[in-house]
Design a protein around this motif. Structure first.
Motif, mmCIF file in Angstrom:
data_model
loop_
_atom_site.group_PDB
_atom_site.id
_atom_site.type_symbol
_atom_site.label_atom_id
_atom_site.label_comp_id
_atom_site.label_asym_id
_atom_site.label_seq_id
_atom_site.Cartn_x
_atom_site.Cartn_y
_atom_site.Cartn_z
ATOM 1 N N UNK A 44 1.051 -1.077 0.140
ATOM 2 C CA UNK A 44 0.056 0.088 -0.057
ATOM 3 C C UNK A 44 1.069 1.026 0.012
ATOM 4 N N UNK A 45 0.672 2.032 -0.730
ATOM 5 C CA UNK A 45 1.734 3.097 -0.905
ATOM 6 C C UNK A 45 0.710 4.728 -0.922
ATOM 7 N N UNK A 46 1.273 4.990 -0.141
ATOM 8 C CA UNK A 46 0.344 6.442 1.015
ATOM 9 C C UNK A 46 1.440 7.588 0.200
ATOM 10 N N UNK A 47 0.272 8.821 -0.099
ATOM 11 C CA UNK A 47 1.180 9.935 -1.117
ATOM 12 C C UNK A 47 -0.489 11.172 -0.753
ATOM 13 N N UNK A 48 0.986 11.910 0.135
ATOM 14 C CA UNK A 48 -0.101 13.404 0.649
ATOM 15 C C UNK A 48 -0.448 14.036 -0.484
ATOM 16 N N UNK A 49 -0.385 13.335 -1.682
ATOM 17 C CA UNK A 49 -0.772 14.027 -3.584
ATOM 18 C C UNK A 49 -1.792 13.320 -3.833
ATOM 19 N N UNK A 50 -1.919 11.922 -3.763
ATOM 20 C CA UNK A 50 -2.098 10.895 -4.364
ATOM 21 C C UNK A 50 -2.660 9.767 -3.794
ATOM 22 N N UNK A 51 -4.146 9.453 -4.267
ATOM 23 C CA UNK A 51 -4.960 8.646 -3.418
ATOM 24 C C UNK A 51 -4.055 7.328 -3.424
ATOM 25 N N UNK A 52 -4.323 6.524 -2.237
ATOM 26 C CA UNK A 52 -3.628 5.620 -1.916
ATOM 27 C C UNK A 52 -3.187 4.523 -3.135
ATOM 28 N N UNK A 53 -1.862 3.969 -3.596
ATOM 29 C CA UNK A 53 -2.354 2.761 -4.358
ATOM 30 C C UNK A 53 -1.843 2.148 -3.595
ATOM 31 N N UNK A 54 -2.325 0.162 -4.648
ATOM 32 C CA UNK A 54 -1.311 -0.823 -3.992
ATOM 33 C C UNK A 54 -1.206 -2.052 -5.098
ATOM 34 N N UNK A 55 -0.367 -2.302 -5.022
ATOM 35 C CA UNK A 55 0.654 -2.973 -5.453
ATOM 36 C C UNK A 55 0.733 -4.122 -5.416
ATOM 37 N N UNK A 56 0.015 -5.275 -6.207
ATOM 38 C CA UNK A 56 0.549 -6.282 -5.548
ATOM 39 C C UNK A 56 1.656 -7.572 -6.159
ATOM 40 N N UNK A 57 2.081 -8.035 -4.547
ATOM 41 C CA UNK A 57 3.891 -8.195 -5.070
ATOM 42 C C UNK A 57 3.910 -10.275 -5.118
ATOM 43 N N UNK A 58 2.949 -11.226 -4.969
ATOM 44 C CA UNK A 58 2.498 -12.069 -5.001
ATOM 45 C C UNK A 58 3.283 -12.728 -3.514
ATOM 46 N N UNK A 59 4.487 -13.723 -3.156
ATOM 47 C CA UNK A 59 4.620 -14.582 -2.080
ATOM 48 C C UNK A 59 6.018 -13.515 -0.915
ATOM 49 N N UNK A 60 5.647 -12.947 0.040
ATOM 50 C CA UNK A 60 7.299 -12.362 -0.001
ATOM 51 C C UNK A 60 7.746 -13.201 1.887
ATOM 52 N N UNK A 61 9.018 -13.683 1.619
ATOM 53 C CA UNK A 61 9.685 -13.789 2.996
ATOM 54 C C UNK A 61 10.362 -12.370 3.257
#
Lengths: 96, 101
Positions: A44-61
Motif C-alpha cells: 500500500x503506497x500512500x502519498x499526500x498528493x494522490x490517493x493510496x495505490x495498491x501494488x500486488x507483489x505475490x509471496x514474500x519472505x
C-alpha cells in the motif's frame, strides 16, 4: 514469541516495515526471529498528493529484523476505510 | 538484566499501555502479551494522533517488535517502583544469565 504470532496465522495482516513501507497479505508462517511468510501480498503506497495505490507483489519472505509491526487486518473496517480519498504521507521509517 | 523486565511486563497484562516506537509513532492498547525479546502484543489499539496516521484504521490488534520500541508508557498505579528497584538491585548482585557485573 511463537505464541504471539500464532493467533495471526492464516489471517489477513498489515505489516509495517522499518523502512516505512506498508504491506498487507495473508500470514502463512513465522519463526522465532519473527521472520514471516506473507502470501497474496499487496504493497500500500500512500502519498499526500494522490490517493493510496495498491501494488500486488505475490509471496514474500520478510526478515524479522525489518518488521516493526504486524497488525490483524479487520476486513470489515478495511472495506469501510476510504482509501480512494486518503492522501497522507507514508509512515516514517524507524531509525534503529 | 536477565528476565527482569519480561517478568515485570507480564504483571501488566490486561493494563492499558502506550507504546512509542523509535520513529515517534505511538500506539495505545491493552497489553495482551509480552515475550523474552520484549515483543509486545496489544488489543483494541488506537494510534495516538490518528488523524495523522489513518493508515492503520483497519487494525484493531497488533504485534510490535521489541527492537523498534523506544518507550512503554504505563499506568502509574500499576507499578510498584519499590518492588522493581528491589528486583533490579537483586539482579545486579546475582545476574540470572551469568553476565558480567
Amino acid at each position: 514469541m511463537s505464541d504471539q504470532l500464532r493467533s495471526l496465522v492464516d489471517h489477513p495482516v498489515f505489516v509495517y516495515l522499518t523502512d516505512g513501507r506498508t504491506l498487507v497479505g495473508q500470514l502463512m508462517g513465522y519463526d522465532q526471529a519473527a521472520n514471516v511468510i506473507l502470501g497474496k501480498t499487496h504493497e500500500r503506497i500512500f502519498s499526500s498528493t494522490e490517493a493510496m495505490k495498491t501494488v500486488p507483489i505475490g509471496v514474500y519472505v520478510i526478515r524479522g529484523e525489518t518488521i516493526a509491526l504486524i497488525g490483524e487486518l479487520d476486513e470489515e473496517l478495511d472495506e469501510q476505510a476510504d482509501y480512494d480519498n486518503m492522501m497522507v504521507e507514508p509512515l516514517d521509517p524507524v531509525a534503529l | 538484566m536477565g528476565h527482569l523486565f519480561y517478568s515485570f511486563f507480564k504483571t501488566l497484562v490486561g493494563q492499558p499501555v502506550t507504546v512509542e516506537l523509535k520513529n515517534d509513532l505511538a500506539i495505545t492498547g491493552v497489553l495482551v502479551s509480552v515475550d523474552q525479546f520484549l515483543n509486545i502484543k496489544l488489543d483494541n489499539i488506537k494510534v495516538v494522533d490518528e488523524e495523522r496516521y489513518p493508515h492503520m484504521l483497519a487494525v484493531k490488534n497488533c504485534f510490535i517488535r521489541g527492537s523498534v520500541v523506544r518507550y512503554v508508557q504505563l499506568p502509574a498505579p500499576s507499578v510498584d517502583t519499590a518492588l522493581l528497584q528491589d528486583a533490579a538491585r537483586r539482579e545486579r548482585q546475582q545476574p540470572a544469565t551469568g553476565a558480567r557485573k
